[in-house]
Design a protein around this motif. Structure first.
Motif, PDB file in Angstrom:
ATOM      1  N   THR A  52       0.836  -1.204   0.000  1.00  0.00           N
ATOM      2  CA  THR A  52       0.000   0.000   0.000  1.00  0.00           C
ATOM      3  C   THR A  52       0.869   1.251   0.000  1.00  0.00           C
ATOM      4  O   THR A  52       0.591   2.208  -0.738  1.00  0.00           O
ATOM      5  N   ALA A  53       1.929   1.242   0.796  1.00  0.00           N
ATOM      6  CA  ALA A  53       2.817   2.403   0.853  1.00  0.00           C
ATOM      7  C   ALA A  53       3.492   2.649  -0.495  1.00  0.00           C
ATOM      8  O   ALA A  53       3.577   3.798  -0.955  1.00  0.00           O
ATOM      9  N   THR A  55       2.398   1.704  -3.439  1.00  0.00           N
ATOM     10  CA  THR A  55       1.370   2.116  -4.401  1.00  0.00           C
ATOM     11  C   THR A  55       1.010   3.577  -4.187  1.00  0.00           C
ATOM     12  O   THR A  55       0.840   4.334  -5.157  1.00  0.00           O
ATOM     13  N   LYS A  56       0.901   3.998  -2.933  1.00  0.00           N
ATOM     14  CA  LYS A  56       0.617   5.413  -2.658  1.00  0.00           C
ATOM     15  C   LYS A  56       1.756   6.309  -3.132  1.00  0.00           C
ATOM     16  O   LYS A  56       1.520   7.416  -3.608  1.00  0.00           O
ATOM     17  N   GLU A  57       2.977   5.821  -3.033  1.00  0.00           N
ATOM     18  CA  GLU A  57       4.129   6.569  -3.541  1.00  0.00           C
ATOM     19  C   GLU A  57       4.006   6.756  -5.061  1.00  0.00           C
ATOM     20  O   GLU A  57       4.233   7.856  -5.583  1.00  0.00           O
ATOM     21  N   ARG A  59       1.225   6.663  -6.743  1.00  0.00           N
ATOM     22  CA  ARG A  59       0.082   7.547  -6.982  1.00  0.00           C
ATOM     23  C   ARG A  59       0.472   9.022  -6.789  1.00  0.00           C
ATOM     24  O   ARG A  59       0.044   9.896  -7.551  1.00  0.00           O
ATOM     25  N   GLU A  60       1.273   9.282  -5.771  1.00  0.00           N
ATOM     26  CA  GLU A  60       1.734  10.660  -5.547  1.00  0.00           C
ATOM     27  C   GLU A  60       2.607  11.136  -6.707  1.00  0.00           C
ATOM     28  O   GLU A  60       2.511  12.298  -7.124  1.00  0.00           O
ATOM     29  N   ASP A  63       0.234  11.953  -9.508  1.00  0.00           N
ATOM     30  CA  ASP A  63      -0.432  13.239  -9.273  1.00  0.00           C
ATOM     31  C   ASP A  63       0.501  14.417  -9.541  1.00  0.00           C
ATOM     32  O   ASP A  63       0.080  15.439 -10.068  1.00  0.00           O
ATOM     33  N   PHE A  85      -5.257   3.125 -11.137  1.00  0.00           N
ATOM     34  CA  PHE A  85      -5.003   3.488  -9.746  1.00  0.00           C
ATOM     35  C   PHE A  85      -6.282   3.377  -8.916  1.00  0.00           C
ATOM     36  O   PHE A  85      -6.246   2.917  -7.768  1.00  0.00           O
ATOM     37  N   ILE A  89      -6.361   0.442  -5.500  1.00  0.00           N
ATOM     38  CA  ILE A  89      -6.393   0.894  -4.102  1.00  0.00           C
ATOM     39  C   ILE A  89      -7.372   0.064  -3.267  1.00  0.00           C
ATOM     40  O   ILE A  89      -6.992  -0.452  -2.197  1.00  0.00           O
ATOM     41  N   GLN A  93      -6.744  -2.730  -0.020  1.00  0.00           N
ATOM     42  CA  GLN A  93      -7.440  -2.684   1.268  1.00  0.00           C
ATOM     43  C   GLN A  93      -8.118  -4.018   1.573  1.00  0.00           C
ATOM     44  O   GLN A  93      -8.155  -4.456   2.721  1.00  0.00           O
TER      45      GLN A  93
END
Length: 126
Positions: A52-53, A55-57, A59-60, A63, A85, A89, A93
């Protein structure tokens, strides 16, 4: 004779900018795909928080460069990545490994395809 020089100069400038854009796009897509590939490995090993971390990286990073992508690429191509994306996500989860791996692989492929649209090859020239 000066008109020919001006035309050749303009052509050289446009080709140079195009090549620079392709190289820059390649580096950005690598920065997007690498954390997603690592996230896939982490998820396969059961480290969903790490996946998750990562993937969020990614995604950032997406963006941060989205304005650049919207200017230089087709909207349909960027929409596919955005949709990817949004799909992965929730799968992270829910910890749905098979579905996540499939969606993550599709997202990575779509990101790699962004690079292919700007590469200098015969297919793109014709």
């Amino acid at each position: 004779m000066s008109r020919i020089r001006i035309c050749i100069t303009i052509l050289i400038v446009l080709m140079s900018v195009s090549l620079l854009n392709g190289a820059y796009l390649h580096s950005v897509t690598d920065r997007l795909a690498a954390p997603l590939e690592q996230a896939g490995i982490l998820a396969s090993n059961g480290d969903w928080e790490g996946a998750t971390a990562r993937t969020k990286e990614a995604r950032e990073t997406w963006d941060r460069y989205q304005f650049y992508f919207c200017i230089t690429l087709r909207r349909a191509d960027t929409d596919q990545v955005e949709l990817g994306f949004r799909q992965i996500i929730p799968l992270l989860q829910w910890q749905e490994e098979a579905e996540y791996n499939s969606a993550n692989a599709a997202l990575i492929a779509n990101i790699r395809l962004l690079n292919g649209t700007e590469s200098l090859d015969l297919k793109n020239l014709l």
